[in-house]
Design an enzyme around this catalytic site. Structure first.
Site, PDB file in Angstrom:
ATOM      1  CG  ASP A 129       5.792  -5.438  -2.842  1.00  0.00           C
ATOM      2  OD1 ASP A 129       6.450  -4.746  -2.025  1.00  0.00           O
ATOM      3  OD2 ASP A 129       5.755  -6.669  -2.795  1.00  0.00           O
ATOM      4  CB  VAL A 182       6.710  -0.764   4.008  1.00  0.00           C
ATOM      5  CG1 VAL A 182       7.339   0.320   4.840  1.00  0.00           C
ATOM      6  CG2 VAL A 182       7.341  -0.850   2.631  1.00  0.00           C
ATOM      7  CG  ASP A 183      10.971  -2.175   9.286  1.00  0.00           C
ATOM      8  OD1 ASP A 183      11.968  -2.584   8.679  1.00  0.00           O
ATOM      9  OD2 ASP A 183      11.008  -1.798  10.482  1.00  0.00           O
ATOM     10  CB  THR A 186       0.036   6.845   6.013  1.00  0.00           C
ATOM     11  OG1 THR A 186       0.526   5.964   5.001  1.00  0.00           O
ATOM     12  CG2 THR A 186       0.511   8.255   5.745  1.00  0.00           C
ATOM     13  N   GLY A 187       0.772   4.037   8.126  1.00  0.00           N
ATOM     14  CA  GLY A 187       0.294   2.712   8.509  1.00  0.00           C
ATOM     15  C   GLY A 187       0.228   2.624  10.024  1.00  0.00           C
TER      16      GLY A 187
HETATM   17  N1  AR6 Z   1       5.025  -1.711  -0.465  1.00  0.00           N
HETATM   18  C1  AR6 Z   1       4.596  -0.430  -0.380  1.00  0.00           C
HETATM   19  N2  AR6 Z   1       3.897   0.052   0.680  1.00  0.00           N
HETATM   20  C2  AR6 Z   1       3.644  -0.809   1.696  1.00  0.00           C
HETATM   21  C3  AR6 Z   1       4.073  -2.149   1.685  1.00  0.00           C
HETATM   22  C4  AR6 Z   1       4.798  -2.602   0.550  1.00  0.00           C
HETATM   23  N3  AR6 Z   1       5.246  -3.866   0.443  1.00  0.00           N
HETATM   24  N4  AR6 Z   1       3.653  -2.742   2.848  1.00  0.00           N
HETATM   25  C5  AR6 Z   1       2.976  -1.803   3.555  1.00  0.00           C
HETATM   26  N5  AR6 Z   1       2.965  -0.624   2.853  1.00  0.00           N
HETATM   27  P1  AR6 Z   1       3.853   1.077   7.832  1.00  0.00           P
HETATM   28  P2  AR6 Z   1       4.633   3.446   9.404  1.00  0.00           P
HETATM   29  C6  AR6 Z   1       2.366   0.663   3.209  1.00  0.00           C
HETATM   30  O1  AR6 Z   1       2.978   0.588   8.915  1.00  0.00           O
HETATM   31  O2  AR6 Z   1       3.219   3.903   9.506  1.00  0.00           O
HETATM   32  C7  AR6 Z   1       6.694  -0.936  11.215  1.00  0.00           C
HETATM   33  O3  AR6 Z   1       6.395  -1.957  12.127  1.00  0.00           O
HETATM   34  C8  AR6 Z   1       1.246   0.674   4.212  1.00  0.00           C
HETATM   35  O4  AR6 Z   1       0.028   0.299   3.601  1.00  0.00           O
HETATM   36  O5  AR6 Z   1       4.696   0.115   7.106  1.00  0.00           O
HETATM   37  O6  AR6 Z   1       5.712   4.448   9.085  1.00  0.00           O
HETATM   38  C9  AR6 Z   1       8.008  -0.247  11.539  1.00  0.00           C
HETATM   39  O7  AR6 Z   1       8.944  -1.136  12.087  1.00  0.00           O
HETATM   40  C10 AR6 Z   1       1.238   2.155   4.593  1.00  0.00           C
HETATM   41  O8  AR6 Z   1       0.520   2.912   3.616  1.00  0.00           O
HETATM   42  O9  AR6 Z   1       4.867   2.250   8.347  1.00  0.00           O
HETATM   43  C11 AR6 Z   1       7.592   0.795  12.523  1.00  0.00           C
HETATM   44  O10 AR6 Z   1       7.499   0.276  13.839  1.00  0.00           O
HETATM   45  C12 AR6 Z   1       2.703   2.547   4.495  1.00  0.00           C
HETATM   46  O11 AR6 Z   1       3.356   1.468   3.798  1.00  0.00           O
HETATM   47  C13 AR6 Z   1       6.215   1.195  12.047  1.00  0.00           C
HETATM   48  O12 AR6 Z   1       5.713   0.088  11.325  1.00  0.00           O
HETATM   49  C14 AR6 Z   1       3.395   2.761   5.832  1.00  0.00           C
HETATM   50  O13 AR6 Z   1       2.904   1.833   6.795  1.00  0.00           O
HETATM   51  C15 AR6 Z   1       6.267   2.365  11.105  1.00  0.00           C
HETATM   52  O14 AR6 Z   1       4.955   2.763  10.807  1.00  0.00           O
END
Ligand code: AR6
Length: 181
Positions: A16, A39-40, A128-129
């Protein structure tokens, strides 16, 4: 697993991001800097309202944050002292400059960490999310971007990738193994 580029260790862990004991964590934000899911959302929940207040002040000063750029705020209640907010590309199939924007997001974030005099920084797998970037391609771009900058010389001691799933960690491990030190 880890590999050294220049004087900096690149490490990969499954975990995390909000729990990492590093100088700064990088947020995969959106251009509004007002928070979101993934993650945001986790960073704002764990770090508390001080982070959002600083984000709002930044947007009031300079407008929304374009993809590939980065800004820095306090870490609020996180173990990390700073949060570096960057915006990755939305995946549209790969022919719309996605790799260049992703690469810029990593390199600008490292530049800010260095400018702040930090020694350690932890990244999530940006884009990648919710943004849909295929993880194997994103891992290659991310690690190449980081390695390139570190080979040129950096005061950072550690750059950590924190992967949220074991499957993602395995993908990043494979990409890191292929990369020349
Ligand atoms: N720790 C580490 N990795 C995480 C965590 C955590 N606590 N939570 C999620 N991930 P994403 P994006 C991973 O969707 O694709 C937001 O709404 C997750 O599994 O967080 O850049 C923002 O506000 C994935 O592998 O970010 C933007 O609108 C990775 O973090 C949008 O999402 C990135 O997934 C950005 O999308």
């Amino acid at each position: 697993m880890e590999k050294t580029f220049g004087n900096t260790r690149v490490t990969l862990v499954h975990g995390d991001l909000t729990r990492q004991d590093v100088d700064a964590v990088v947020n995969a934000a959106n251009s509004s800097l007002l928070g979101g899911g993934g993650v945001d959302g986790a960073i704002h929940r764990a770090g508390g309202p001080a982070i959002l207040e600083e984000c709002k002040a930044i947007v009031a000063r300079q407008g929304s944050l374009p993809p590939g750029r980065a800004v820095v705020t306090t870490g609020g209640r996180l173990p990390a002292r700073r949060v570096i907010h960057t915006v990755g590309p939305v995946w549209h199939g790969g022919a719309r400059g996605e790799a260049g924007v992703l690469r810029s997001a990593y390199q600008e974030s490292l530049g800010l960490a260095e400018a702040e005099g930090l020694r350690s920084v932890a990244f999530p797998s940006i884009s990648t999310g919710a943004y849909g970037y295929p993880v194997a391609e994103a891992a290659r771009v991310a690690l190449e971007a980081v390695a390139e900058r570190l080979r040129a010389g950096s005061p950072l001691a550690e750059v950590r990738f924190v992967l949220h799933t074991a499957a993602d960690r395995a993908v990043y491990e494979e990409a890191l193994e292929k990369l020349p030190a």
